[in-house]
Write an enzyme that holds these catalytic residues in place. Structure first.
Site, mmCIF file in Angstrom:
data_model
loop_
_atom_site.group_PDB
_atom_site.id
_atom_site.type_symbol
_atom_site.label_atom_id
_atom_site.label_comp_id
_atom_site.label_asym_id
_atom_site.label_seq_id
_atom_site.Cartn_x
_atom_site.Cartn_y
_atom_site.Cartn_z
ATOM 1 C CB SER A 142 -0.900 0.005 1.234
ATOM 2 O OG SER A 142 -0.132 -0.102 2.414
ATOM 3 C CG ASN A 174 -4.150 -5.602 12.104
ATOM 4 O OD1 ASN A 174 -3.480 -5.472 11.085
ATOM 5 N ND2 ASN A 174 -4.616 -6.771 12.516
ATOM 6 C CB THR A 189 -40.032 25.500 -8.691
ATOM 7 O OG1 THR A 189 -41.141 25.939 -9.464
ATOM 8 C CG2 THR A 189 -39.960 26.311 -7.403
ATOM 9 C CG HIS A 190 -40.835 22.118 -11.548
ATOM 10 N ND1 HIS A 190 -41.022 20.778 -11.315
ATOM 11 C CD2 HIS A 190 -41.559 22.772 -10.593
ATOM 12 C CE1 HIS A 190 -41.838 20.611 -10.274
ATOM 13 N NE2 HIS A 190 -42.172 21.810 -9.812
ATOM 14 C CB SER A 202 -13.324 26.301 -28.760
ATOM 15 O OG SER A 202 -13.204 25.626 -29.995
ATOM 16 C CG ASN A 244 -16.187 26.387 -23.751
ATOM 17 O OD1 ASN A 244 -17.201 26.951 -24.166
ATOM 18 N ND2 ASN A 244 -15.321 25.781 -24.542
ATOM 19 C CE1 TYR A 302 -6.184 -3.972 8.284
ATOM 20 C CE2 TYR A 302 -5.338 -6.148 7.764
ATOM 21 C CZ TYR A 302 -5.436 -4.804 7.477
ATOM 22 O OH TYR A 302 -4.800 -4.286 6.383
ATOM 23 C CD GLN A 329 -2.617 -2.721 1.581
ATOM 24 O OE1 GLN A 329 -1.998 -3.027 2.576
ATOM 25 N NE2 GLN A 329 -2.281 -3.155 0.387
HETATM 26 N N1 ARG Z 1 -1.203 -1.623 4.877
HETATM 27 C C1 ARG Z 1 -2.171 -2.166 5.758
HETATM 28 C C2 ARG Z 1 -3.510 -1.420 5.605
HETATM 29 O O1 ARG Z 1 -3.532 -0.387 5.020
HETATM 30 C C3 ARG Z 1 -1.696 -2.036 7.164
HETATM 31 C C4 ARG Z 1 -2.185 -3.110 8.088
HETATM 32 C C5 ARG Z 1 -1.582 -4.419 7.715
HETATM 33 N N2 ARG Z 1 -2.043 -5.462 8.562
HETATM 34 C C6 ARG Z 1 -1.987 -6.760 8.246
HETATM 35 N N3 ARG Z 1 -2.462 -7.604 9.072
HETATM 36 N N4 ARG Z 1 -1.461 -7.164 7.099
HETATM 37 O O2 ARG Z 1 -4.527 -1.868 6.071
#
Ligand code: ARG
Length: 496
Positions: free
Chosen positions: A25, A112, A157-158, A279, A287, A319, A324
């Site tokens: 991520s 988590n 209105t409308h 344009s 525009n 979790y 993610q």
């Molecule tokens: N990158 C993870 C997220 O955004 C962080 C938590 C990861 N936890 C795990 N059990 N893999 O949620």
């Protein structure tokens, strides 16, 4: 290049690049990198205060963390070989501070609770920023309305001419809507401000941690108590995206009006050149592209909301990695809402309203007919439904003049308005848009004194809201500064 620091035990690290980057991520985590450093600092300080790690390790860790807080994260931390920013920072600390200290960072916590805390810290910042932007937008609407309490325009209105109103009344309608957006974000802030930290994976930890301590250090108002809920909950995220989507629906309505009003057959407004495009073939074109794109961004943000709801629904406790996938939608929604609010302000600031055109249209399409019917009720004692029928019939007969009204009254109700005393001047006055507006002085109505009262009330509410935002911001930065100072003191105490 070293591999993923988490995959030294249970799993092999010989993954194809496609899987590594699929799982990571890291790109979206740029949004929470600085928050993660704060979370690390708070956690280390708590571990030390609770006697869970020795002071020397805490000092070593904090000495490595404070430069990250001060100077920002070095680019190497964002390497996608790490699953996320949490793993990236931990690996960096182990490398720079050594395993003895760096390897103790993650005692009594999990990614988590860490990520849930980071999200709330960053979100809190973004919501406060949005509140500031909304306050600015409301201030602009109020100030512009002040100048236009006498600027007549048609109300619709409308999308049909309905009754005359004033530009001030119209602008204050948006101010009211944006005030509710402000309220919504501010209320969400209360729920965002609860710390998940200490929940660990979901079952907390056997170490004698102090959750209230880390919450306080990080400027949270309290803890999100149930530790399973604390790591699983993303309703605050969905709520914030929903706040954004609702805001954007209003932004989009206003933009739609600006598009319409800037067209040459309406010509109520000229938008600033800076917000328009031309344009490539039609040299005369101007525009309203900024307003159009904003209108579309409302769709993008609504899409983020639907994505968020769909990702979270049906996830079992607690979790799941699906979560993610949620965060980028939050950052996108907040980012787009923020920049649209800012740009809308710029666009409105530079807008030139065409009072002449608005006045020309104010009474068109029979839009003063309601007041005429009301005059028949007030001055000639007719039931409203009868008056409504008479005026409607006169419109159908093609004119709203004395003779036609009288003919309509005879036909519809068997009465003569002429005989009852209605004269040309009376009709003309009833059809005068200024007159119609002047009598609409119920609270929130368009009469200049009613709008003036709304403006004063809105301005004082806004003063209160602005100090609320400043107060919240100050409380958070104070907590932040206090924590950094305490971290410095801890380091210094170890050096002596
Ligand atoms: N990158 C993870 C997220 O955004 C962080 C938590 C990861 N936890 C795990 N059990 N893999 O949620």
């Amino acid at each position: 290049m070293a591999g993923d620091s988490l995959r030294t035990g249970r799993l092999g690290d010989d993954r194809p690049e496609s899987v590594t980057s699929f799982l990571s991520s890291m790109e979206a985590d740029r949004w929470i990198g600085n928050a993660d450093v704060l979370v690390d600092i708070a956690h280390v300080m708590m571990l030390e205060r609770q006697g869970i790690i020795e002071r020397q390790y805490a000092a070593t860790l904090l000495s490595a963390l404070l430069p990250l807080h001060r100077d920002g994260l070095p680019e190497e931390i964002f390497d996608e070989r790490h699953e996320d920013i949490h793993a990236g920072i931990e690996a960096y600390l182990i490398e720079s501070a050594g395993m003895d200290a760096g390897g103790r960072l993650h005692i009594g916590r999990s990614r988590n609770d860490e990520v849930a805390t980071c999200i709330r810290i960053r979100l809190r910042e973004l919501v406060l920023e949005e509140l500031g932007l909304l306050a600015g937008l409301r201030r602009l609407l109020i100030d512009t309305a002040r100048e236009h309490t006498g600027t007549m325009m048609p109300g619709f209105t409308h999308l049909q001419h309905a009754q005359p109103t004033t530009l001030a009344h119209h602008l204050m309608a948006y101010e009211a809507a944006f005030s509710r957006d402000f309220e919504r974000f501010a209320e969400s802030l209360g729920r965002i401000g609860r710390s998940p930290l200490g929940a660990a994976a979901f079952a907390s930890t056997g170490y004698p941690i102090d959750r209230a301590l880390t919450a306080g250090l990080l400027g949270f108002e309290r803890i999100e108590e149930n530790t399973m809920d604390a790591v699983a909950a993303r309703d605050v995220v969905i709520e914030a995206i929903s706040d954004c989507a609702i805001l954007m629906s209003t932004v989009s309505r206003l933009c739609e009006e600006l598009v319409l009003w800037s067209s040459s057959f309406v010509a109520f407004v000229e938008l600033p050149d800076a917000c328009c495009s031309t344009s490539s073939i039609m040299p005369q074109k101007k525009n309203p592209d900024t307003a159009e794109i904003m209108r579309a961004k409302a769709g993008t943000v609504t899409g983020a909301l639907i994505a968020a709801l769909t990702i979270v629904k049906a996830l079992p406790m607690s979790y799941n990695r699906d979560l993610q996938e949620l965060s980028p939608h939050l950052w996108k929604a907040a980012f787009e809402s923020g920049r649209c609010t800012r740009l809308l302000c710029d666009m409105l600031k530079g807008a030139r309203f065409n009072k002449t055109r608005m006045r020309e249209e104010a009474a068109k399409g029979g839009s003063t007919a309601t007041e005429l019917a009301d005059v028949l009720v007030r001055e000639y004692g007719l039931p409203f439904r009868t008056a409504h029928g008479i005026v409607g019939r006169a419109v159908r007969l093609g004119r709203l003049d004395l003779a036609t009204l009288d003919a309509a009254a005879r036909e519809m109700a068997g009465i003569s308005l002429l005989a009852a005393g209605l004269d040309k001047a009376g009709v003309a006055r009833a059809l005068d848009p200024e007159f119609g507006i002047s009598v609409r002085k119920a609270p929130g109505g368009p009469a200049p004194e009613a709008v003036q009262a709304s403006i004063s009330a809105a301005a004082s509410r806004l003063d209160g809201d602005e100090s609320y935002v400043a107060g919240r911001q100050k409380a958070i930065s104070r907590a932040n500064e206090r924590m950094i100072q305490e971290a410095q003191e801890l380091i210094a105490s170890q050096q002596n």
